[in-house]
Design a protein around this motif. Structure first.
Motif, PDB file in Angstrom:
ATOM      1  N   SER A 295       2.989  -1.313   4.151  1.00  0.00           N
ATOM      2  CA  SER A 295       2.584   0.050   3.792  1.00  0.00           C
ATOM      3  C   SER A 295       3.813   0.925   3.662  1.00  0.00           C
ATOM      4  CB  SER A 295       1.615   0.629   4.829  1.00  0.00           C
ATOM      5  OG  SER A 295       2.163   0.606   6.124  1.00  0.00           O
TER       6      SER A 295
ATOM      7  N   VAL B 147      -8.484   4.832   2.499  1.00  0.00           N
ATOM      8  CA  VAL B 147      -7.596   3.673   2.699  1.00  0.00           C
ATOM      9  C   VAL B 147      -8.269   2.603   3.544  1.00  0.00           C
ATOM     10  CG1 VAL B 147      -5.487   5.015   2.392  1.00  0.00           C
ATOM     11  CG2 VAL B 147      -6.400   4.674   4.696  1.00  0.00           C
TER      12      VAL B 147
ATOM     13  N   VAL C 287       0.848  -1.197   0.000  1.00  0.00           N
ATOM     14  CA  VAL C 287       0.000   0.000   0.000  1.00  0.00           C
ATOM     15  C   VAL C 287       0.881   1.243   0.000  1.00  0.00           C
ATOM     16  CG1 VAL C 287      -1.922   1.182   1.130  1.00  0.00           C
ATOM     17  CG2 VAL C 287      -1.668  -1.299   1.386  1.00  0.00           C
TER      18      VAL C 287
END
Length: 398
Positions: free
Chosen positions: A96, A83, A11
């Protein structure tokens, strides 16, 4: 060894350009080529997308909002919600790459979430007042809306830190910021620098060089002003941005400051390679250009806060690669240049050796180690036996 395929989600905040945080993503994808990409928005051109192997990210609803392509940052207050809508329930490992909201994705107790933090959200935390001043949001209704939004973002940012199993910081400076903001320790994994792109050069010319985006926090006009006060020393400036007008005004009043503007990479490498020293006045979280300069064998004169304190060796021995100045002021830069010229010469080989500590290979080794440690603290330790050795089997062949 278990041959189960590790399901990985990566991410990242947004894909709009190829810069420092995207270089980290590029290297993570080399370690985990099977990873699926998620991002709030993805507006990369086909040409720039090469570092992603041509793949596109799965994006949020913000991708389709009005003017998102040009003004997606205006939707910052909606990004926490965005998100949180990513369904990551089918993945074992979530990585992430975060400097704003990416770390806030929702994960479950059976998953491992490792967050590589370029910085906690600067404009919501210690740089809030600077951000509001630079955005001219100090008075009126818009200013209070902005303050309320940042307050909400701070609450959300702190709460979502509990969903991260293991933090990585891109410098000890950022590790300190993570501890202060989230109350969490983190492993320091320096970002990858393509040191192989810069060849060591022993012979140096008599000019100094600086290169950067010309935005306020980089303090490029400050460097130009300092050298304007030292007419017997030549400075070459590369880059472009909002501060270009001010820098050209300074350069027009003196003959020793040369502004080249934005130039191809080959010109930057040539200037860095042949300069007497690289001058750097920003307070950066890490700062790639001082490391690139050292990869050329060129010493660094840098502001003594932030990442430069970790990337520039300032001791008196043979490993010295530069020096630091104490204040972001004209006087402090002038004093540092004088001190540099009066000190013992710096060995270009020492600069190169120091730069290699931040190579792509070093990043890979340390990143793998941190991920393996995170997996080892969970049930995946028994699933995969030796997580680091198993992860190595997933890499793209070199």
């Amino acid at each position: 060894m278990n041959t189960k395929q590790l399901r990985v989600a990566l991410v990242h905040e947004w894909f709009v350009t190829y810069a420092g945080s995207e270089r980290v993503v590029e290297q993570i994808l080399k370690i985990f080529p099977q990873a699926d990409l998620f991002s709030v928005v993805d507006f990369m051109s086909d040409e720039d997308r090469k570092f992603l192997g041509g793949r596109k990210a799965r994006t949020s609803f913000i991708q389709h909002l009005p003017k998102a392509r040009t003004s997606f940052r205006n939707y910052l207050p909606l990004m926490p919600l965005a998100v949180e809508q990513f369904d990551l329930s089918g993945y074992d490992l979530i990585i992430s790459s975060s400097h704003a909201v990416a770390k806030g994705v929702i994960t479950g107790p059976g998953q491992v979430h490792v967050s590589y933090v370029h910085s906690p959200m600067r404009y919501a935390w210690d740089l809030q007042h600077q951000y509001l001043n630079e955005s001219k949001l100090t008075r009126g209704l818009k200013a209070w809306i902005a303050r309320a939004s940042l307050h909400y973002l701070r609450l959300w940012d702190h709460r979502t830190a509990h969903g991260v199993d293991s933090f990585m910081a891109n410098s000890a400076y950022i590790a300190r910021r993570i501890e202060k903001v989230y109350g969490r320790r983190s492993a320091v994994v320096y970002p990858p620098v393509d040191v192989e792109r810069f060849a060591l050069r022993q012979d140096k010319s008599d000019f100094y060089v600086t290169a950067s985006r010309m935005v306020p926090y980089k303090r490029m006009p400050l460097i130009a002003e300092a050298f304007a006060r030292m007419p017997d020393r030549k400075l070459v400036i590369l880059g472009d941005g909002p501060d270009m007008g001010r820098i050209r005004e300074i350069a027009d009043q003196t003959s020793n400051v040369q502004v080249l503007g934005h130039r191809p990479s080959a010109v930057l490498v040539e200037m860095m390679s042949t300069a007497r020293a690289f001058v750097f006045a920003a307070e950066e979280d890490f700062g790639i250009t001082p490391v690139e300069s050292q990869a050329c064998g060129t010493p660094v004169i840098a502001f003594g806060r932030g990442g430069a304190c970790e990337t520039v060796n300032t001791g008196r021995g043979p490993d010295r690669t530069g020096l630091l100045f104490a204040e972001q002021s004209v006087e402090s830069i002038c004093e540092a240049v004088e001190r540099f010229e009066q000190s013992e010469p710096i060995d270009p080989m020492a600069c190169r050796r120091n730069a290699e500590r931040f190579s792509e290979a070093a990043f890979k080794e340390h990143f793998l180690g941190a991920v393996a440690d995170a997996l080892a603290d969970t049930h995946y330790a028994t699933t995969f036996n030796d997580p680091k050795q198993w992860i190595l089997r997933t890499e793209t062949p070199q």
